[in-house]
Design an enzyme around this catalytic site. Sequence first.
Site, short mmCIF file in Angstrom:
data_model
loop_
_atom_site.label_atom_id
_atom_site.label_comp_id
_atom_site.label_asym_id
_atom_site.label_seq_id
_atom_site.Cartn_x
_atom_site.Cartn_y
_atom_site.Cartn_z
N ARG A 75 0.81 -1.22 0.00
CA ARG A 75 0.00 0.00 0.00
C ARG A 75 0.85 1.28 0.00
NH1 ARG A 75 -5.28 2.41 -0.02
NH2 ARG A 75 -5.18 4.21 1.32
N ILE B 237 -10.85 2.94 12.42
CA ILE B 237 -10.04 3.28 11.24
C ILE B 237 -10.13 2.22 10.15
CG2 ILE B 237 -7.76 4.05 10.43
CD1 ILE B 237 -8.84 5.84 12.65
N ASP C 166 -2.04 -4.81 3.15
CA ASP C 166 -2.74 -5.65 4.12
C ASP C 166 -4.24 -5.72 3.86
OD1 ASP C 166 -0.45 -6.08 5.61
OD2 ASP C 166 -0.70 -4.19 6.70
N1 EPU Z 1 -9.27 6.50 3.41
C1 EPU Z 1 -10.21 6.76 2.44
N2 EPU Z 1 -9.82 7.48 1.34
C2 EPU Z 1 -8.57 7.95 1.18
C3 EPU Z 1 -7.62 7.68 2.17
C4 EPU Z 1 -8.00 6.95 3.28
O1 EPU Z 1 -11.34 6.34 2.54
O2 EPU Z 1 -8.29 8.62 0.17
C5 EPU Z 1 -9.68 5.74 4.60
C6 EPU Z 1 -9.04 4.39 4.67
O3 EPU Z 1 -9.80 3.43 3.95
C7 EPU Z 1 -9.04 4.11 6.15
C8 EPU Z 1 -8.82 5.48 6.75
O4 EPU Z 1 -9.20 6.41 5.74
O5 EPU Z 1 -10.26 3.63 6.57
C9 EPU Z 1 -7.42 5.75 7.24
O6 EPU Z 1 -6.52 5.72 6.18
P1 EPU Z 1 -5.15 6.51 6.18
O7 EPU Z 1 -5.02 7.11 4.82
O8 EPU Z 1 -5.04 7.40 7.36
O9 EPU Z 1 -4.11 5.33 6.36
P2 EPU Z 1 -2.98 4.87 5.37
O10 EPU Z 1 -2.17 6.01 4.94
O11 EPU Z 1 -3.53 3.94 4.35
C10 EPU Z 1 -1.24 4.58 7.30
C11 EPU Z 1 -0.34 3.48 7.78
C12 EPU Z 1 -1.16 2.42 8.47
C13 EPU Z 1 -1.89 3.06 9.64
C14 EPU Z 1 -2.76 4.22 9.13
C15 EPU Z 1 -3.48 4.96 10.23
C16 EPU Z 1 1.40 3.49 6.15
C17 EPU Z 1 2.09 2.79 5.04
N3 EPU Z 1 0.34 2.90 6.65
O12 EPU Z 1 -2.12 3.97 6.38
O13 EPU Z 1 -0.25 1.46 8.96
O14 EPU Z 1 -2.70 2.10 10.25
O15 EPU Z 1 -1.93 5.15 8.41
O16 EPU Z 1 -2.58 5.41 11.16
O17 EPU Z 1 1.83 4.56 6.58
C18 EPU Z 1 0.49 -0.65 9.60
O18 EPU Z 1 1.62 -0.17 9.71
O19 EPU Z 1 0.17 -1.78 10.04
C19 EPU Z 1 -0.54 0.13 8.93
C20 EPU Z 1 -1.63 -0.41 8.41
#
Ligand code: EPU
Length: 419
Positions: free
Chosen positions: A88, A323, A112
């Site tokens: 991702r 989340i 994931d």
């Molecule tokens: N979301 C949307 N639209 C978007 C972006 C996000 O609907 O355009 C939703 C997602 O589906 C989710 C929520 O918003 O339900 C949170 O997503 P976010 O964008 O904040 O998370 P991410 O950038 O995909 C990162 C970390 C995750 C961590 C989350 C929250 C990385 C590579 N991943 O994910 O880490 O859980 O922020 O803190 O930075 C992990 O390390 O195990 C992991 C999953």
Amino acid sequence: MTGGARLAGEVRVTGAKNSALKLMAAALLAEGVTVLDEVPRILDVSIMSELLRRLGCVVEGVGTGTLSIDVPAVPGHEADYDLVRSMRASISVLGPLLARCGEVHVAFPGGDAIGSRGLDMHIDGLVKLGATVENEHGYLIAKAPKGLVGTSVWLDFPSVGATENILMAAVLAKGTTVIDNAAREPEIVDICAMLTAMGAKIDGAGTSMLEIHGVDGLAPVRHRTVPDRIVAATFAVAAAVTHGDVMVRNARSEHLEIALDKLTAAGAAVSALDDGFRVVMERRPHAVDVVTLPYPGFATDMQPQFAVLNAVSDGHAMITENIFEARFVFLQELLRLGASIRTDGHHAIVRGVERLSGAPVVATDVRAGAGLVLAGLVADGETLVSGVHHIDRGYDDLVSQLTALGGSIQRELEPEPRF
Ligand code: EPU
């Protein structure tokens, strides 16, 4: 692994996965050699390194903790389909490549299996900056041939990934960009620190309003990755559930306030060290409610570990996951070990039991894997966790670190699936 050992000793945490991967993407913003220190030796860093190589970068030092990334004057703009689909975080090359090249092709990312994980906010933000974004044959194709122009972007939700992508595109846009309802995670602050050292002009790092004044170019720098707060918290919970005494070094307790407070409420003694903290637990934990929220709320990435703590506690607690909707899949595996859990939508009630009982279980994502390892450390008899490649994505040799603390855990070759 065989449960029952009390963990004691010290462990050192390296840089954060969720920072290092984005710092690697941010390196694309400047021609020349970026050096990153405290890079964790994990699978996702290897995948990101390969992705950068296929964009024309020379990446050296994978697996050593210090990574050098030599970025060409004109990097490629097509991110490898299979690599992106396997992780991702590779979506974070979208913003930097768009800013540098004016065009970028990135596959819809994988990663994931923890929920739907849309990209709408990433795309809407880049469109507001003047890009066109289309979806063709599994690729997102973003174009901004005349360059990006600063604007105001309001995020519906403080998405970590969307904040990063928009930020990394805006640093080279013309004029000022404001990102409102921005994510405030320490990893975002880390990226802002590196971008600022590279010459970017960013106000408000660590607040929900980022103001970015675009500049014409950035220069490569050497940067030390912020310590991994999730790995630090995993060891803290490991100490608590094994009634142990663990010093977690190279950890920033100010990034873990709620988690450490919860451990204190569970009965642990948490004290500060010069470069981290110590967790001592003399008794069975009390149950503690947790509600996952964007930072500074309780991190979703610590939810499985606290589910395990509650599973062996002397009470009952409610876990609310706000989340990632699919993160409760992990609880099914905890049930196999004898936990008492009922779920309803995004709530789970966990009733502590006197003992868990070792069994074969399957890790479905990196944090679920960490949670199952913690459960195995306290369960009677032997627990076999399969799907350990998920754990490799985010933990730098967890088995050796837990062994050094006295855990009875070995890594075995995973058998080929029989079906
Ligand atoms: N979301 C949307 N639209 C978007 C972006 C996000 O609907 O355009 C939703 C997602 O589906 C989710 C929520 O918003 O339900 C949170 O997503 P976010 O964008 O904040 O998370 P991410 O950038 O995909 C990162 C970390 C995750 C961590 C989350 C929250 C990385 C590579 N991943 O994910 O880490 O859980 O922020 O803190 O930075 C992990 O390390 O195990 C992991 C999953």
